[in-house]
Design a protein around this motif. Structure first.
Motif, PDB file in Angstrom:
ATOM      1  N   UNK A  95       2.323 -20.337   1.821  1.00 58.52           N
ATOM      2  CA  UNK A  95       1.257 -20.217   2.817  1.00 58.52           C
ATOM      3  C   UNK A  95       0.609 -21.580   3.050  1.00 58.52           C
ATOM      4  N   UNK A 131       2.142 -12.630  10.394  1.00 60.40           N
ATOM      5  CA  UNK A 131       2.937 -12.163   9.256  1.00 60.40           C
ATOM      6  C   UNK A 131       4.391 -12.580   9.373  1.00 60.40           C
ATOM      7  N   UNK A 134       5.221 -16.001   7.416  1.00 53.97           N
ATOM      8  CA  UNK A 134       5.309 -15.850   5.960  1.00 53.97           C
ATOM      9  C   UNK A 134       6.441 -14.891   5.610  1.00 53.97           C
ATOM     10  N   UNK A 135       6.614 -13.849   6.426  1.00 55.85           N
ATOM     11  CA  UNK A 135       7.699 -12.903   6.192  1.00 55.85           C
ATOM     12  C   UNK A 135       9.050 -13.591   6.227  1.00 55.85           C
ATOM     13  N   UNK A 138       9.522 -15.346   2.976  1.00 50.79           N
ATOM     14  CA  UNK A 138       9.745 -14.451   1.839  1.00 50.79           C
ATOM     15  C   UNK A 138      11.129 -13.791   1.915  1.00 50.79           C
TER      16      UNK A 138
ATOM     17  N   UNK B  43       1.250  -4.551  10.398  1.00 46.14           N
ATOM     18  CA  UNK B  43       2.583  -4.844   9.868  1.00 46.14           C
ATOM     19  C   UNK B  43       2.872  -4.044   8.620  1.00 46.14           C
ATOM     20  N   UNK B  90      -7.254 -18.765   3.056  1.00 48.37           N
ATOM     21  CA  UNK B  90      -5.870 -18.468   2.692  1.00 48.37           C
ATOM     22  C   UNK B  90      -5.649 -18.675   1.200  1.00 48.37           C
ATOM     23  N   UNK B 117       8.811  -7.629   0.044  1.00 45.76           N
ATOM     24  CA  UNK B 117       8.000  -8.745   0.533  1.00 45.76           C
ATOM     25  C   UNK B 117       6.616  -8.309   0.994  1.00 45.76           C
ATOM     26  N   UNK B 121       2.942 -10.171   1.787  1.00 48.33           N
ATOM     27  CA  UNK B 121       2.411 -10.213   3.146  1.00 48.33           C
ATOM     28  C   UNK B 121       0.970  -9.739   3.233  1.00 48.33           C
ATOM     29  N   UNK B 123      -1.243 -11.386   2.104  1.00 49.68           N
ATOM     30  CA  UNK B 123      -1.917 -12.659   2.399  1.00 49.68           C
ATOM     31  C   UNK B 123      -2.186 -12.791   3.891  1.00 49.68           C
ATOM     32  N   UNK B 124      -1.176 -12.469   4.693  1.00 50.17           N
ATOM     33  CA  UNK B 124      -1.365 -12.639   6.136  1.00 50.17           C
ATOM     34  C   UNK B 124      -1.773 -11.330   6.803  1.00 50.17           C
TER      35      UNK B 124
END
Lengths: 210, 227
Positions: A95, A131, A134-135, A138, B43, B90, B117, B121, B123-124
């Protein structure tokens, strides 16, 4: 080369970020009211995914993975450098990379390509917390791509898939304004259901072996 | 925003659960729901609702991260320079998520694998950043905690509803963390020709389910209807 094309096409259609994993839905729903803004945000996502996935790939393979630090000095650590596993730090590293790359990209684009900045500018800060970025990092970590080329192909492919999805939904939303949607379903509700139907359509690509 | 914060500081002591504080808890459950009204955090809400147990674990993780994050940001709100606040936020979320991820890996490894994952996620997850920006940056710690609980619960409620619908129709069963899947339909029903609707397990049906929840909510509460 063929392997790279396969990963690219698979990331666009089979493992589409929106229709298969729902990543980046927040900005997908918020910015898809007109095709123009959809194209802007979609292009920014392709751009940032294409840059951050390879960088995070390097970080993963030369710093974070178990034994990844061996290339600096094999004698590090208590039992040698091949036993050091920093992968628990990957979230915060990824991040941080994404946030700083987005900032950097914003500054570089502003300096060298003012026209592009005019088009992408307002979307770039949004992307740090998208997302799908970052997705992408990952998934790259989970699927363990063999080379940096494969990781780049995956990043670009995911970006293109996201771009297609947001442009398609934006076009549908522009048209649906003139249809008789039940009142409580207007706006958000119908967008969800259309995305679901498009997801079912995209599932026809599932199981394609490339 | 800062004016409001200052006024609150000067206000006389208010009881822990004053009317305003209660509103912070209950509003996000319905009128101001993070998923169906604010459209945040979609999401993860959609991807992990195949089974109820995953949804519960996810909801609890988000609530924990949200409370911890809102409290931390609220305590630091006067010292964070506004230019770098996104990065600071963040980092706070990322550290909390690492903690949650390690705990999940240690105690519920199977579910942590199934969430893959999506723990990262968090985090976001837009809910978290959204609450930091909209609430914790301008309010005292105690209201921030309440706001976090309320929004986390509003998020969790939608997650649980979607997961229950999908699991009952999709696998004819219901599952709780620590108990595994419980099939409650007797074999005789299947022998009589009933079949599980496998479509419900597929990802797109989560979107349709949320769409229907939004439909029901808005027809009950016409104020929320968009033009």
């Amino acid at each position: 080369m063929q392997e790279l094309v396969n990963i690219f096409v698979k990331a666009i259609f089979v493992d589409n970020m929106i229709f298969a994993y729902f990543l980046g839905m927040c900005s997908y729903l918020a910015v898809s009211k007109t095709v123009k803004t959809g194209i802007g945000l979609g292009a920014a996502v392709i751009f940032v995914l294409g840059i951050t996935v390879p960088i995070n790939y390097l970080l993963e393979n030369f710093v974070l993975k178990e034994g990844a630090l061996e290339w600096i000095n094999p004698d590090w650590g208590v039992n040698g450098a091949n036993t050091i596993d920093l992968s628990f730090l990957s979230f915060i590293m990824f991040i941080a990379v994404i946030a700083s790359i987005v900032q950097l990209v914003e500054m570089i684009v502003e300096k060298f390509a003012p026209a592009l900045y005019g088009a992408l500018g307002i979307f770039l800060p949004l992307i740090a917390v998208n997302c799908s970025i970052l997705g992408g990092a990952l998934f790259m970590q989970e699927r363990q791509y063999a080379t940096i080329g494969e990781a780049t192909a995956f990043g670009l492919g995911s970006g293109v898939g996201w771009f297609l999805a947001i442009v398609a939904i934006a076009a549908i939303r522009e048209k649906i304004r003139y249809s008789h949607v039940p009142k409580p379903l207007k706006g958000l509700g119908i967008t969800f259901i259309i995305t679901g139907l498009m997801g079912i359509a995209f599932m026809s690509f599932m199981g394609i072996e490339l | 925003m800062s004016e409001v914060a200052e006024k609150e500081v000067k206000a006389p002591k208010e009881p822990l659960f004053s009317k305003k504080n209660k509103k912070l808890l209950t509003d996000p459950l319905n009128d101001d729901n993070p998923i169906t009204v604010q459209v945040l955090g979609i999401c993860s809400a959609l991807a992990i609702t195949v089974q109820l147990q995953q949804a519960i674990i996810m909801a609890v993780s988000v609530i924990v991260v949200l409370i911890g994050g809102n409290l931390t940001i609220s305590l630091m709100r006067n010292t964070i320079p506004s230019r770098i606040r996104i990065i600071v936020q963040l980092v706070v979320v990322a550290s909390l998520v690492i903690l949650v991820d390690q705990i999940l890996k240690a105690y519920v490894y199977d579910i942590s694998k199934a969430l893959s994952v999506f723990v990262g996620l968090i985090i976001t997850n837009c809910i978290i950043m959204g609450r930091f920006e909209a609430f914790a940056m301008g309010n005292k710690p105690w209201p921030s905690i309440l706001d976090a609980i309320g929004n986390g619960a509003g998020y969790g409620a939608i997650l649980v509803i979607v997961a229950i619908v999908r699991e009952i129709f999709g696998s004819g069963a219901i599952s709780f963390p620590g108990m595994g899947q419980i099939k409650f339909l007797p074999e005789a029903v299947y022998e009589a020709g009933y079949m599980n609707n496998n479509l419900m397990i597929l990802p797109p049906m989560a979107l349709v389910t949320v769409g229907i929840i939004i439909w029901v909510q808005r027809s009950k509460n016409p104020e929320l209807i968009e033009d």
